[in-house]
Motif scaffolding. Structure first.
Motif, short mmCIF file in Angstrom:
data_model
loop_
_atom_site.label_atom_id
_atom_site.label_comp_id
_atom_site.label_asym_id
_atom_site.label_seq_id
_atom_site.Cartn_x
_atom_site.Cartn_y
_atom_site.Cartn_z
N ALA A 42 0.78 -1.24 0.00
CA ALA A 42 0.00 0.00 0.00
C ALA A 42 0.81 1.29 0.00
N THR B 215 -7.35 1.88 0.15
CA THR B 215 -8.12 0.64 0.03
C THR B 215 -8.88 0.39 1.32
N GLY C 251 -8.78 -0.32 6.60
CA GLY C 251 -8.54 0.62 5.51
C GLY C 251 -7.18 1.27 5.62
N SER D 133 -11.25 0.03 -3.65
CA SER D 133 -9.94 0.63 -3.86
C SER D 133 -9.93 1.42 -5.16
N GLY E 134 -3.60 2.50 -3.25
CA GLY E 134 -4.75 1.86 -3.86
C GLY E 134 -4.36 1.04 -5.08
#
Length: 120
Positions: free
Chosen positions: A40, A104, A61, A98, A66
């Motif tokens: 990420a 995401t 999250g 995402s 993303g």
């Protein structure tokens, strides 16, 4: 930093959840956090667990880069597939939200029935 976002006034842990379901939820959280760490490039990660219309909702999250599902390498898809399969085993709806550059969210919605004597 890791943030925990729990909805005030709702105690999802007051429900009785079988050890088997708990184990699957833990493994899904572990995989989601592992994916954040590996892919990420996030500055922040959050996790939340709350009741929503009688269901238990678990969300993990991040504010990372993303992704677009078409751009996920085949090897990375195994982790996503594994989370989805674990969710299906426990009867949960599994979603990944995402967008490239926008982070995401991994979301599970688990229908939970209250057992007799469990606080509401």
């Amino acid at each position: 930093p890791v943030e925990r976002a729990f909805q005030p006034g709702a105690d999802p842990l007051a429900r009785t959840i079988s050890p088997e379901i708990q184990a699957q939820l833990i493994r899904i959280v572990q995989e989601a956090l592992s994916n954040v760490r590996k892919h990420a490039r996030a500055q922040r990660v959050w996790a939340g667990l709350h009741d929503w219309q009688g269901d238990l909702v678990l969300e993990i999250g991040d504010d990372g880069q993303g992704f677009d599902a078409q751009d996920v390498p085949e090897l990375a898809r195994y982790g996503l597939r594994g989370m989805r399969e674990r969710a299906e085993l426990i009867g949960a709806d599994f979603q990944i939200v995402s967008q490239a550059g926008r982070g995401t969210i991994v979301r599970l919605v688990l229908p939970v029935t209250l057992e007799e004597g469990t606080p509401q």
